[in-house]
Design an enzyme around this catalytic site. Structure first.
Site: not given
Ligand code: AMP
Length: 126
Positions: A34-35, A91, A98-99, A104, A106
């Site tokens: 995760d970034i 999420n 969820q974003s 995915h 975690h």
């Molecule tokens: P969620 O909020 O459960 O949808 O999690 C999305 C996750 O994606 C978050 O923890 C972000 O930090 C992660 N994320 C977003 N962009 C990237 C990326 N380019 N590489 C790795 N992780 C990412």
């Protein structure tokens, strides 16, 4: 929110169009760091095929859903926290924040965690 496969951030990572720190890949799933990590080890495990959220899983997705779970243990072993323990969080939807709309898990490890995982008072339902 981006739901289309062509624009999906994680589909772009699968295709190699956006760099990622990949820790594991097989014919069904990809795992990458995760970034914005929230634990010493924070890895996202995604299906290679675009599925927006847990709520979009259908019975035909049974095998890929199982592959995500299986990959959690595999990645925990690769990264060395299979014995000490880990957490797998999905999420789904707005309440869970969820974003990115490509399923995915975690995978969180490398530290002692607390429970419950969120602040605020619990509310009883039913
Ligand atoms: P969620 O909020 O459960 O949808 O999690 C999305 C996750 O994606 C978050 O923890 C972000 O930090 C992660 N994320 C977003 N962009 C990237 C990326 N380019 N590489 C790795 N992780 C990412």
């Amino acid at each position: 929110m981006i739901h289309q496969e062509s624009e999906c951030l994680f589909c772009r990572i699968v295709r190699g169009e956006i760099p990622a720190k990949i820790v594991y890949r097989n014919d069904h799933v990809l795992a990458f760091r995760d970034i914005t990590p929230v634990a010493p080890h924070h890895v996202l495990i995604i299906p290679l095929r675009h599925i927006a959220s847990l709520s979009d899983l259908s019975p035909e997705d049974e095998a890929v859903a199982a592959q995500i779970l299986l990959a959690a243990g595999t990645v925990a072993g690769i990264l060395g926290f299979k014995e000490s323990g880990y957490r797998l969080v999905f999420n789904s939807g707005p309440d869970a924040m969820q974003s990115v709309f490509h399923i995915h898990g975690h995978l969180l490890g490398g530290t002692q965690m607390g429970w419950p995982p969120f602040p605020g008072a619990a509310t009883k339902h039913g």
